[in-house]
Design a protein around this motif. Structure first.
Motif: not given
Length: 435
Positions: A167-182
């Motif tokens: 979960f931490k691995r997915i959350f880290k990737f998803g969080g960074l991609s969300t920042v880039g998307g914003v």
């Protein structure tokens, strides 16, 4: 959405390494997280709609609060159902079933529109669209669940135990991609706010109308990269040669579509807008505006592909940094240039800011040899030519009708396709020739 994107990438990579257990774990981590978030969202929707309904009952029959309560409830529950479907979508995308997902989502949109129209005719009123969305998404959720069960044999039907590391691995990737998307959202939507504050509503309206066709072409070109994303993630564990081969293949296709859009927009956009609007929403220096819009579409198509490829290879830092830098530079330059150059200044700021991800991500791809030097030279040459051509060619609105525009656009596409295809073949033969 960042976690969905991260989970689909994780699933594709795990399946590429023949790690079905890891792919199953990624699915269930996303599924658990989405269930918790949707339960919270559903509770919030019910509370907000209930509060609006109670408020409206206190104000009397003339209050619109009760109407708002119904819209919030139906629309919110529709979004809840859409969120519940996302783990199944991620499983299908990670299993390289993107075309199937696209077909289901297209049918969802079409059926929602048809049902909403039918409900409107039956007298449902403003509730027609949220009600249609809720009903169709209930059906779509069941379809996605059934299709996912059939085509993702690696997925267990019962939940596996939680894994904090996964979960931490997915959350880290998803969080960074969300920042880039914003950051990407800020960059791509700031034009309207900058023009609205510094110019008149007429300029904003003209920009929205003129940018509509380039925006649609950009979306069409970008679909290729999104469709190839599962394959790119799947081959992340297959070896460098396979990764380079897929990168080159999709890069050529993306470049062809992006440069074709650049040439077509730069040459034909003023003619199309003239036929479409019949002289309304005229802009100063319309040829230069069209050329800049074409160049902007090309740069964004290429940078978006390179960013998606980096994400597929679990390389996140440069795409995210470049997205943030692009947004900051775009807004700053836009504010400075709009006062003197108006719409042209905002577009110039967008073009200059779009060079940032090309430089940052392109340098990384060249450094690790994913992008071969010979391909880089070929891509650069084709890109420069596609920018130069519309600068020196321009057409006015033909008063005899739109048929000449259609014929010209088709001929432009055929000539450009022949040129790029020939150049690609010649470049490939030179690469295979003995030194």
């Amino acid at each position: 959405m960042g976690l969905d994107f991260a989970a689909s990438r994780e699933i594709a990579e795990r399946l590429g390494a023949e790690d079905k257990i890891g792919a199953n774990q990624a699915f269930w981590e996303l599924h658990r997280f989405n269930r918790r978030m949707t339960a919270l969202a559903a509770g919030t929707v019910v509370l907000v709609s209930g509060a609006l309904w109670f408020w409206g009952s206190l104000e009397g029959a003339e209050s619109n609060k009760s109407l708002m309560a119904g819209i919030v409830l139906l629309s919110g529950l529709g979004q809840v159902l859409q969120s519940l479907a996302r783990p199944y979508v991620a499983a299908l995308v990670g299993s390289r079933r993107q075309p199937m997902v696209n077909v289901i989502q297209l049918l969802n949109s079409l059926l929602t529109g048809v049902l909403a129209y039918a409900l409107l005719k039956l007298g449902v009123g403003v509730f027609c669209l949220p009600m249609a969305g809720l009903l169709i998404w209930a059906i779509t959720l069941m379809v996605f669940k059934q299709v996912s069960t059939k085509h993702t044999s690696w997925r267990s039907l019962t939940a596996c135990p939680p894994d904090k590391a996964a979960f931490k691995r997915i959350f880290k990737f998803g969080g960074l991609s969300t920042v880039g998307g914003v950051a990407w959202t800020v960059e791509s939507t700031s034009d309207i706010f900058i023009l609205g504050l510094a110019t008149s509503p007429a300029v904003v309206a003209a920009y929205v109308v003129w940018w509509r066709i380039p925006q649609m072409l950009f979306d069409l070109c970008t679909r290729l990269a999104y469709s190839a994303f599962p394959d790119m993630a799947h081959r992340n564990s297959k070896g460098e040669e396979e990764i380079r081969g897929l990168f080159s293949k999709v890069a050529w296709a993306s470049l062809f579509l992006g440069t074709l859009a650049c040439v077509g927009i730069g040459i034909w956009l003023p003619t199309f807008v003239g036929h479409w609007l019949g002289g309304m929403h005229k802009v100063a220096n319309e040829h230069q505006i069209a050329v800049m819009m074409g160049v902007l579409v090309l740069l964004r198509v290429v940078s978006n592909f390179m960013g998606l490829f980096s994400f597929s290879q679990n390389s996140m830092s440069r795409p995210v940094i470049s997205s943030i830098a692009q947004a900051v530079v775009k807004v700053g330059l836009g504010i400075l240039l709009v006062q003197r150059f108006g719409l042209g200044g905002v577009l110039a700021a967008s073009v200059l800011a779009s060079l940032i991800p090309l430089i940052l991500i392109g340098a990384e791809l060249l450094k690790n040899q994913t992008l071969a030097t010979r391909d880089f030279r070929a891509f650069l040459l084709i890109g420069v030519i596609s920018i130069i051509i519309p600068i020196f060619f321009r057409f006015g609105v033909d008063p005899r009708g739109i048929s000449y525009f259609i014929i010209g656009a088709i001929l432009t596409s055929m000539v450009w396709a022949t040129f790029v295809f020939t150049f690609m073949k010649v470049s490939g033969r030179r690469a295979l020739a003995p030194s």
